[in-house]
Design a protein around this motif. Structure first.
Motif, PDB file in Angstrom:
ATOM      1  N   TYR A  12       0.847  -1.188   0.000  1.00 18.56           N
ATOM      2  CA  TYR A  12       0.000   0.000   0.000  1.00 18.56           C
ATOM      3  C   TYR A  12       0.882   1.237   0.000  1.00 18.56           C
ATOM      4  O   TYR A  12       2.029   1.184   0.353  1.00 18.56           O
ATOM      5  N   PHE A  20      -5.659   6.010   1.306  1.00 17.67           N
ATOM      6  CA  PHE A  20      -4.982   5.035   0.449  1.00 17.67           C
ATOM      7  C   PHE A  20      -4.811   5.639  -0.935  1.00 17.67           C
ATOM      8  O   PHE A  20      -5.782   6.169  -1.524  1.00 17.67           O
ATOM      9  N   LEU A  23      -3.074   0.170  -3.601  1.00 14.61           N
ATOM     10  CA  LEU A  23      -3.267  -1.129  -2.949  1.00 14.61           C
ATOM     11  C   LEU A  23      -3.105  -2.186  -4.032  1.00 14.61           C
ATOM     12  O   LEU A  23      -3.722  -2.091  -5.107  1.00 14.61           O
ATOM     13  N   LEU A  27      -4.925  -7.296  -1.593  1.00 15.26           N
ATOM     14  CA  LEU A  27      -5.888  -6.749  -0.646  1.00 15.26           C
ATOM     15  C   LEU A  27      -7.126  -7.613  -0.564  1.00 15.26           C
ATOM     16  O   LEU A  27      -7.634  -7.892   0.531  1.00 15.26           O
ATOM     17  N   PRO A  35      -9.225  -3.380  -4.414  1.00 18.71           N
ATOM     18  CA  PRO A  35      -8.362  -2.192  -4.236  1.00 18.71           C
ATOM     19  C   PRO A  35      -9.111  -0.893  -4.572  1.00 18.71           C
ATOM     20  O   PRO A  35      -8.944   0.106  -3.859  1.00 18.71           O
TER      21      PRO A  35
END
Length: 942
Positions: A12, A20, A23, A27, A35
């Motif tokens: 990340y 964020f 990602l 994930l 993501p």
């Protein structure tokens, strides 16, 4: 980017605002989010506040420390709302101006690892919380891990032992034993081994532990060490040791007390029986023997078995315990007495639950029971001894009791027999006779004899060696041991055996039995003494009663003798009075017939005349009356039956019921008037008392007859005058005449008895002193005095011992007219009744003198006119004593003037007091004067 997308870890990037920006595809696999779903979202979507704050702290650390990365663990919330453990490796994003631009990082799912860590932590907490010591050792045997229990168990902190060898706390011998277990684990698939060892603490104490050992895992199967759990079993081992000691004590107690336990289990389909080792020993069963119900019920004695089994069944049915005594037989056949107890076993131990078995004990009480039975036998013997009547019964009962309580031993009672001066067996058992050659007797005074030594010293003797057996003089060669105990003064009690030696317990029983025996002999002796005293008292009472009866009878007979007017009346009345006695069956008086060759009955009383007709009374007969008539002494036959075959008179007497006889002579001085014979209807009727009294009665009868003859002679008008010449100097008058050389005349006689006579004598022409001297020289004259002297004639009074002629003449019915002694003999003129046997009279006088010659005999008429009759009546009015005193006073010159003798001298002559003499003289004179002056007395005209 392709590489990042291929990673399993979540990659990340986050901008400076915490949102964020990138990602990778991991994930979705980790959190369940796509993501794109989270790009632009704030990290709080998946992180809690605590973890966000932790991340900020790490960012600040990165910025301040200049380090490239920081790693920390955090929780991550998935799309499903679950929380997983992740490890965040975080770094700062680069920036041109040095400002914080954000972070980049890699998240690795560590959920499994954290779970393992948590499990490990929980395990660690559990291990640390354990009371047992947990450890690991490397392949060299050094501690690599110890939990906290090391401190309370060993006294060491765990860190103190880490890296040190196990031998630090384990003795070498136990280290070797533990290594043996590890080697066994290496050789087998067994996961663990257990061994008991000891550990040495920091305080140098030793504790018992149980070590559970396992091998540490390894990837290549190589030995990398071991792990284990050590449990402190000191208390348990102490309990085990206590239990072992208790068990051993119980086993020892079972052996010493002869007791064993048993249990009957009823919970199954069959009855299962369990015995303890003690009960196996009690029944002589091998310890590994299998016991079933049938075998268990076979041990009670056949005579007691039914009762025992009924009691056990009642316990099962009613739930009642029991405590009984009975006999049993072992596997080897020995018979013993046991005490048996039992209690029901209930399910779950509840009082109201069903009975599932019985548990109990059996104790050998043979010794106690035998002692009880022995004491019971002794008690019975003591009670039975109270009922014995003889020493033989006591002796027999004692040896019988000894045979019961001493089993195989032989016993005997020896009594001292004074008749043979030996200790003789009064009673003995068959075993004693067999062992001791029929129980021989032992001579007294034999110091080599154990029996005699025991009796003399009064101390018991134990014989237990061959030499002592040989010296006993009683025990045979088969005797192994013996005991001799004195029974007081009565003898000894001896026991012999050819088996085991007589022990102390048996000796105590023997001493108890002997004490009981001595008490029994004492009782018999006391009872015999009591019976003897009672018999003596009874005999004394009987003698007293007989004496009273005899005295009363004699008194009545004396009254007869006093009042009798003739000999015939005496002879007729005496047997009649004798028949009044209860035991007298027949009595008679007899005298010799004229031929002098046989007895002739003169009078009798009772049913015995036929006997006199049947029996011979001749001089050659053995009848008691004949024997008495011949020898002049009493004859007593205590039991007529004795000698029945030899004497015909005894058969005649028994036929008439006569069982005892006495015959006494009727004699007084020289005169005999026959015999008096009495027959009783019981034996031993005439003892010493009767013999003495009846003998005196015979003398009294003879005396009465003699006195009657004398009275007849005194009162008779026609008499027989005898002139006699008696030679010799036996009479005091002859001796006196010889001494003075002149004649001595008899002048009268005062009192006379069987011992002394008072004589009055006269001499003429002899000086009084010469006469007095001659009287003093005569031994037979005990006293003398001159009474008067007139014209050469002297009158003396002389007390003469013995029986002078004048006294004998009077005693045999004669009346002396004159007696003159001339030194060579006596010239006597005496009047006797006309019926007198002159020959017998002369022979009687001759028995006391050298010779008596009858020179003349003639009948004379004594002038006894009315005045003579008056004189006779005057004498009749006086008592014998008054007449005696009056005669003595007259001849002593008491009435002369002046008096020739005083009243005091008269009293001295008569051996009485002067007042007594005065009283008799006054009474006599009063009666004489009364007779003279009474009108009815006829007087002669002259």
């Amino acid at each position: 980017e392709t590489v990042l997308q291929a990673l399993d870890e979540l990659v990340y990037t986050i901008d400076a605002d915490g949102e964020f920006t990138y990602l990778n595809d991991a994930l979705e696999g980790i959190t369940g989010y796509e993501p794109d779903d989270l790009i632009g979202d704030h990290v709080s979507t998946m992180m809690d506040d605590d973890d966000i704050e932790t991340a900020r702290d790490r960012i600040r650390d990165l910025r301040s420390a200049g380090e490239p990365t920081r790693t920390f663990e955090m929780d991550l919330e998935t799309a499903d709302g679950d929380v997983i453990d992740v490890e965040n490796h975080m770094a700062l994003l680069p920036s041109d101006d040095g400002e914080f631009a954000g972070t980049a990082g890699v998240l690795r799912d560590i959920t499994d690892r954290k779970e393992r860590e948590r499990d490990l932590e929980r395990f660690e907490a559990i291990v640390q919380a354990l009371d047992e010591l947990v450890y690991t050792l490397d392949e060299e045997g050094r501690f690599t891990y110890l939990n906290d229990a090391a401190k309370p168990i060993l006294g060491y902190e765990p860190e103190e032992l880490i890296g040190k060898p196990a031998a630090t706390v384990i003795p070498s011998a136990d280290v070797e034993r533990a290594q043996d277990r590890i080697r066994e684990l290496l050789r087998s698939d067994v996961p663990s081994q257990t061994v008991e060892i000891v550990l040495e603490t920091a305080d140098d104490e030793v504790i018992d532990v149980e070590n559970h050992i396992a091998l540490l895992p390894s990837d290549d199967d190589e030995f990398v060490g071991s792990a284990g759990v050590v449990r402190d079993i000191t208390a348990r081992k102490e309990r085990e040791r206590d239990l072992e000691r208790t068990t051993e004590l119980l086993k020892q107690a079972e052996r010493l007390a002869g007791i064993g336990g048993w249990e009957l289990d009823l919970s199954g389909e069959t009855r299962n029986v369990t015995f303890t080792d003690g009960l196996h020993r009690l029944y002589d069963l091998p310890l590994d023997a299998t016991v079933d119900s049938e075998l268990a019920t076979s041990f009670p004695h056949p005579e007691d078995r039914e009762r025992v089994l009924e009691i056990v069944d009642r316990t099962i049915e009613a739930g009642e315990g029991y405590d009984i005594e009975h006999r049993m037989r072992t596997m080897t056949g020995d018979e013993r007495w046991v005490r048996s107890t039992g209690e029901p076993i209930r399910a779950d131990g509840a009082d109201d639950a069903g009975i599932v078995g019985v548990r109990g004990t059996i104790q050998d009480i043979t010794d106690r029971k035998e002692r009880e039975l022995t004491l019971e036998s002794l008690h019975d013997a003591a009670r039975d001894l109270l009922g014995t009547d003889t020493e033989a019964e006591v002796s027999a009962l004692v040896v019988e009791t000894a045979a019961d309580i001493l089993e195989a031993s032989g016993a005997a009672v020896y009594r001292l027999d004074p008749a043979v001066n030996r200790l003789v067996p009064a009673a003995s058992t068959e075993a004693f006779d067999r062992l001791c050659n029929d129980a021989p007797s032992v001579a007294i005074g034999d110091g080599e004899s154990a029996l005699w030594s025991t009796y003399v010293t009064g101390t018991g003797t134990v014989i237990d060696d061959p030499s002592s057996v040989d010296r006993s003089q009683v025990f045979g060669p088969a005797v192994e041991s013996g005991v001799i105990v004195p029974i007081g003064d009565y003898g000894v009690f001896t026991v012999a055996t050819d088996a085991e030696p007589i022990d102390a317990e048996a000796r105590r029983l023997i001493e108890t039995l002997v004490a009981t025996t001595e008490a029994a002999f004492d009782r018999l002796e006391s009872e015999a003494s009591l019976r003897e005293r009672e018999a003596q008292l009874e005999a004394r009472n009987q003698r007293l009663n007989r004496q009273i009866e005899t005295t009363e009878l004699i008194r009545r007979i004396d009254q007869v003798l006093i009042g009798a007017e003739s000999r015939g009346e005496i002879e007729r009345t005496v047997p009649e009075r004798l028949l009044e006695a209860d035991s007298v069956a027949f009595a008679w008086i007899g005298d010799r017939d004229p031929s002098g060759t046989r007895l002739e009955p003169r009078a009798w009383a009772g049913d015995g005349q036929a006997y006199l007709d049947d029996v011979s009374l001749a001089d050659d007969a053995a009848e008691p009356a004949v024997r008495t008539a011949i020898d002049g002494t009493p004859t007593v036959v205590s039991n007529v039956v004795e000698g029945l075959q030899g004497d015909p008179w005894r058969r005649r007497a028994v036929d008439r019921g006569f069982q005892s006889v006495i015959s006494v002579p009727l004699s007084h001085a020289e005169y005999s008037y026959g015999v008096l014979t009495i027959y009783a209807d019981e034996p031993d009727a005439f003892g010493d008392l009767e013999r003495t009294v009846l003998t005196e009665l015979g003398e009294g009868i003879a005396n009465s007859i003699t006195a009657m003859k004398t009275r007849e002679a005194l009162h008779a008008e026609r008499l027989l005058e005898l002139t006699l010449r008696i030679d010799g100097d036996e009479d005091p008058l002859s001796r006196l005449a010889a001494k003075i050389g002149a004649d001595v005349e008899y002048a009268g006689m005062g009192s006379h008895s069987s011992d002394e006579t008072l004589l009055f004598v006269e001499t003429d022409g002899i000086a009084p002193d010469d006469v007095r001297s001659a009287l003093a020289e005569l031994v037979s004259v005990t006293d003398s005095r001159l009474i008067s002297e007139t014209d050469g004639t002297c009158r003396f009074e002389a007390t003469v011992s013995g029986d002078p002629l004048a006294a004998r003449l009077v005693r045999h019915g004669g009346s002396p007219r004159s007696i003159r002694a001339d030194g060579e003999g006596l010239e006597v003129v005496v009047d006797v009744p006309t019926g007198t046997d002159v020959r017998e009279f002369v022979e009687t006088l001759g028995e006391g003198h050298g010779g008596v010659e009858l020179r003349a005999r003639r009948h004379v008429e004594r002038s006894m006119g009315t005045r003579s009759e008056l004189v006779t009546s005057l004498f009749d009015a006086l008592t014998d004593r008054q007449l005696e005193v009056l005669r003595t006073a007259y001849f002593a010159g008491f009435f002369e003037w002046p008096r020739e003798s005083t009243g005091e001298e008269i009293a001295e002559m008569l051996a009485v007091t002067q007042p007594t003499v005065n009283r008799h003289l006054r009474l006599a004179q009063g009666r004489l004067l009364a007779q003279l002056f009474e009108d009815q007395i006829p007087l002669d005209s002259n």
